[in-house]
Scaffold this active site. Sequence first.
Site, PDB file in Angstrom:
ATOM      1  N   LYS A   1       0.866  -1.187   0.000  1.00 20.56           N
ATOM      2  CA  LYS A   1       0.000   0.000   0.000  1.00 20.56           C
ATOM      3  C   LYS A   1       0.895   1.227   0.000  1.00 20.56           C
ATOM      4  O   LYS A   1       2.047   1.161   0.437  1.00 20.56           O
ATOM      5  CB  LYS A   1      -0.873  -0.004   1.265  1.00 20.56           C
ATOM      6  CG  LYS A   1      -2.090   0.889   1.161  1.00 20.56           C
ATOM      7  CD  LYS A   1      -3.266   0.198   0.488  1.00 20.56           C
ATOM      8  CE  LYS A   1      -4.406   1.166   0.265  1.00 20.56           C
ATOM      9  NZ  LYS A   1      -5.615   0.490  -0.251  1.00 20.56           N
TER      10      LYS A   1
ATOM     11  N   SER B   1      -8.528  -5.762 -10.295  1.00 22.99           N
ATOM     12  CA  SER B   1      -7.194  -5.248 -10.626  1.00 22.99           C
ATOM     13  C   SER B   1      -6.289  -6.385 -11.107  1.00 22.99           C
ATOM     14  O   SER B   1      -5.519  -6.227 -12.060  1.00 22.99           O
ATOM     15  CB  SER B   1      -6.544  -4.591  -9.401  1.00 22.99           C
ATOM     16  OG  SER B   1      -6.915  -3.239  -9.312  1.00 22.99           O
TER      17      SER B   1
ATOM     18  N   ASN C   1     -15.685   6.602  -4.870  1.00 25.01           N
ATOM     19  CA  ASN C   1     -15.732   5.466  -5.789  1.00 25.01           C
ATOM     20  C   ASN C   1     -16.508   4.282  -5.206  1.00 25.01           C
ATOM     21  O   ASN C   1     -17.432   3.761  -5.836  1.00 25.01           O
ATOM     22  CB  ASN C   1     -14.285   5.051  -6.131  1.00 25.01           C
ATOM     23  CG  ASN C   1     -14.237   3.749  -6.891  1.00 25.01           C
ATOM     24  OD1 ASN C   1     -14.128   2.687  -6.301  1.00 25.01           O
ATOM     25  ND2 ASN C   1     -14.363   3.818  -8.205  1.00 25.01           N
TER      26      ASN C   1
ATOM     27  N   ASP D   1      -7.073   4.537  -4.345  1.00 23.66           N
ATOM     28  CA  ASP D   1      -7.709   4.400  -3.029  1.00 23.66           C
ATOM     29  C   ASP D   1      -8.291   5.791  -2.761  1.00 23.66           C
ATOM     30  O   ASP D   1      -8.533   6.555  -3.714  1.00 23.66           O
ATOM     31  CB  ASP D   1      -6.679   3.986  -1.962  1.00 23.66           C
ATOM     32  CG  ASP D   1      -7.331   3.591  -0.630  1.00 23.66           C
ATOM     33  OD1 ASP D   1      -7.820   2.460  -0.520  1.00 23.66           O
ATOM     34  OD2 ASP D   1      -7.375   4.429   0.299  1.00 23.66           O
TER      35      ASP D   1
ATOM     36  N   THR E   1     -15.187  -2.680  -6.478  1.00 25.30           N
ATOM     37  CA  THR E   1     -15.199  -2.770  -5.012  1.00 25.30           C
ATOM     38  C   THR E   1     -16.633  -2.661  -4.498  1.00 25.30           C
ATOM     39  O   THR E   1     -17.079  -3.482  -3.678  1.00 25.30           O
ATOM     40  CB  THR E   1     -14.325  -1.662  -4.398  1.00 25.30           C
ATOM     41  OG1 THR E   1     -13.027  -1.716  -5.006  1.00 25.30           O
ATOM     42  CG2 THR E   1     -14.196  -1.827  -2.902  1.00 25.30           C
TER      43      THR E   1
END
Length: 459
Positions: A139, A391, A254, A179, A223
């Site tokens: 991340k 992804s 999102n 993100d 997501t």
Amino acid sequence: MVPERGHVTTRTAIQARLDALRDEIERRNPAQPEFHQAVREVLDTLAPVLAARPEYADPGLLERLVEPERQIIFRVPWQDDHGRVHVNRGFRVEFNSALGPYKGGLRFHPSVDLGIIKFLGFEQIFKNALTGLGIGGGKGGSDFDPHGRSDAEVMRFCQSFMTELHRHLGEHTDVPAGDIGVGGREIGYLFGQYRRITNRWEAGVLTGKGTGWGGSAVRPEATGYGNVLFAAAMLRERGEDLEGQTVVVSGSGNVAIYTMEKLHALGANPLTCSDSSGYVVDDKGVDVELLKQVKEVERGRVSDYAERRGASATFVPGGRVWEVPADVALPSATQNELGEQDAATLVRNGVKVVSEGANMPATPEAVRLLRQAGVSFGPGKAANAGGVAVSALEMAQNHSRTTWSRQKVEEELARIMGDIHRTCHETAERYGVPGDYVTGANIAGFERVADAMIAQGVI
Ligand code: NDP
């Protein structure tokens, strides 16, 4: 000090070892409360699997798992539209690559620090393992705040960020995505700078790209869509259907937007959205097309949505979205946004299912209260894994230089979410805690990563 390693067999000895490890992590990683919280949440559920499989307790597997393989921190200088120089801090935590290249998003938000990125990276290891695909955990991000910045400022920031980060990336090494604060616009600027510096068309180095230049269909939706599929599966376990259920959703980015889109498609009614200034309750159900226009095109706030929507929508400044009664709650904004009091309110209002679209949005106290009240609780590392799963499908398309149809990606997403739900459910049953998706997700993810780490030796 952590007690000496070795084959610990009794449950008490295992628990003592886990407690000591937890203390050691807090001592060695001061001022990282979110990281401590994420590690604690996993370690607290591992005792049964360590008792059943002694090889996991030796040699130092857990100690390696909680220590990132690499942590990168760098300066990001950039100029605003008035020529003023700003200096932000960039991060990339490459946590675990036992299952594949590091994979996980970039977050641009003023609250970002090393502890936040480590918590997200740690979660990502287990989430990625649960997808069943070949991706490790990582991340990154920056304390840069894109709110109120012009496109040109965001571009200059992204270019400066990538100028340093590029040397650590690669389609077989580390593959970031979006993100909070990083969407299609930012991924475009980041990819452009990577391509310019390296002189390589390396599509698989970033995911969340535009569909015209290497992106996958359904990645922006994945997501949110995935979390709705996970919530629907939990409802089915209770003998119910998503159709006709009312839903409280937090956030308006999102994840929240595509959560609401899928809810509508499956006949449920999302009543709310929110941002850091408050929430909107919309008696007719949130109009997703209007919300997209306000948030994604005009980059406005939920209060703008309420103003445009008319009589059915009310903006509640500074309010807690969880006070709106609903059958299902899908927190989709940020970590620790749903506390114990909020959980009590949800239970009082008859909530049946809570499923995490965001990463760690429910505090440990809230999770405990929801579980005790018989609410089905879907932890983020399982419920929101649809984004990273697609992804990985984007990477597969990039490697083979093909483009899959929307229908094919949607079918794959549905299959993967179904598999994740089944894996968590069956693992919880296998370890004697039926219906406990937190334990199921943690143990199932852990087993896959641990087996790979053991097979690959002490590295
Ligand atoms: P976006 O930036 O698109 O949207 C974030 C939303 O959350 C905004 O409405 C924002 O409001 C709100 N928010 C952010 N921080 C805070 C805060 N401190 N307090 C209150 N509201 C806040 O991000 P995403 O939708 O991509 O991400 C949302 C969550 O989902 C995050 O936890 C992320 O880690 C997680 N996630 C995202 C994935 C993805 O594919 N994008 C994959 C898996 C998980 P405001 O504009 O006021 O800040």
